[in-house]
Enzyme design. Structure first.
Site, PDB file in Angstrom:
ATOM      1  N   CYS A  69       0.874  -1.175   0.000  1.00  0.00           N
ATOM      2  CA  CYS A  69       0.000   0.000   0.000  1.00  0.00           C
ATOM      3  C   CYS A  69       0.910   1.225   0.000  1.00  0.00           C
ATOM      4  O   CYS A  69       1.711   1.395   0.926  1.00  0.00           O
ATOM      5  CB  CYS A  69      -0.866  -0.021   1.265  1.00  0.00           C
ATOM      6  N   CYS A 175      -0.693   3.765  -6.601  1.00  0.00           N
ATOM      7  CA  CYS A 175      -1.574   3.176  -5.589  1.00  0.00           C
ATOM      8  C   CYS A 175      -1.838   1.750  -6.044  1.00  0.00           C
ATOM      9  O   CYS A 175      -2.099   1.507  -7.225  1.00  0.00           O
ATOM     10  CB  CYS A 175      -2.872   3.974  -5.532  1.00  0.00           C
TER      11      CYS A 175
HETATM   12  N1  DGL Z   1      -3.814   0.586  -2.030  1.00  0.00           N
HETATM   13  C1  DGL Z   1      -3.624   1.816  -1.270  1.00  0.00           C
HETATM   14  C2  DGL Z   1      -2.409   2.545  -1.827  1.00  0.00           C
HETATM   15  O1  DGL Z   1      -1.584   1.920  -2.474  1.00  0.00           O
HETATM   16  C3  DGL Z   1      -4.897   2.577  -1.209  1.00  0.00           C
HETATM   17  C4  DGL Z   1      -4.881   3.666  -0.207  1.00  0.00           C
HETATM   18  C5  DGL Z   1      -6.200   4.032   0.381  1.00  0.00           C
HETATM   19  O2  DGL Z   1      -6.769   3.217   1.099  1.00  0.00           O
HETATM   20  O3  DGL Z   1      -6.647   5.164   0.155  1.00  0.00           O
HETATM   21  O4  DGL Z   1      -2.189   3.712  -1.628  1.00  0.00           O
END
Ligand code: DGL
Length: 256
Positions: A69, A175
């Site tokens: 993440c 993301c």
């Molecule tokens: N998959 C997360 C990232 O890479 C999402 C972040 C979120 O929950 O806003 O930033």
């Protein structure tokens, strides 16, 4: 066992690469979907969530954790490294390969607001993107859409248009949820724009880390997927990657 953690199902775009590169390794994945999105939460809140999830993963026997993440990496990886005695692999903003690949000298980065605020991202831009113009676009609403299993075509066209309109010929998926929209992002950008998903590079880095652990790459095919929220989308997405998995691989787990 290697733990993999995301605010939701986005980290599965990284787990997909890990499982392809190290199929024999054991994995426990946590989607913190009850607290998703992280993108506009405070750094302290994210640090608290990340610590709870990592504690759960180490209790399960994780010898290394991939923070799959970008937002949690930006807010919490330094804290995690100084409070847990296991190695962590985080999401590197893929600005360096993007800067090298760009011919127009304009690179688009699509990420959450918190990822752009993080020091890691700022330092990477300073180090690798001198002479390159970066068009930063906050992909507001995209994480929630992926969690629901929706494809928000209009939002994607608008965000991609903001980048290509400025001349970007490379777009970084900043993301881990966004590779699940890669086909639509690529279609909106057109064939002359390259899309960079950092997941394969992160999986290669994880492989190097795991090889250096006392047990190296070892396992018996353990695959466990925990979510703090609704399991429906997690199950659907995992099965689209590995259809051989069965309901007993999935758990709704309360992580305080
Ligand atoms: N998959 C997360 C990232 O890479 C999402 C972040 C979120 O929950 O806003 O930033």
């Amino acid at each position: 066992m290697t733990g993999v953690y995301d605010s939701g199902i986005g980290g599965l775009s990284v787990w997909r690469e890990l499982a392809a590169q190290m199929p024999e390794q054991d994995y426990v994945y946590v989607a913190d979907s009850a607290h998703c999105p992280y993108g506009d939460k405070s750094p302290d809140y994210i640090i608290e969530r990340a610590s709870s999830v990592v504690r759960f993963l180490t209790d399960q026997g994780a010898e290394a954790v991939v923070v799959a993440c970008n937002t949690a990496t930006a807010a919490a990886i330094s804290y995690l490294r100084s409070h847990f005695r296991i190695p962590f692999v985080g999401m590197e903003p893929a600005v360096k390969p993007a800067a090298l690949a760009s011919r127009t000298g304009v690179v688009g980065v699509l990420a959450t607001a918190n990822t752009f605020k993080g020091r890691l991202y700022r330092d990477t831009v300073m180090r690798y993107a001198s002479g390159i113009r970066i068009v930063e676009v906050v992909g507001k609403g995209l994480v929630e859409a992926v969690e629901r299993g929706d494809v928000p075509e209009e939002l994607i066209r608008s965000y991609v248009g903001q980048m290509t309109g400025e001349g970007a010929d490379v777009i970084v998926l900043g993301c881990t949820h966004f590779p699940f929209l890669e086909k639509e992002i690529a279609a909106a950008a057109g064939p002359s724009v390259r899309i960079i998903n950092p997941a394969p590079a992160v999986a290669r880095q994880t492989r190097r880390v795991v090889e250096n652990l006392p047990h190296g790459i070892s396992g018996c095919g353990r695959r466990e997927f925990h979510t703090t929220g609704d399991p429906a989308c997690l199950i659907r997405t995992v099965l689209s990657i590995d259809p051989s998995l069965t309901p007993d691989h999935f758990h709704r787990t309360n992580i305080q």
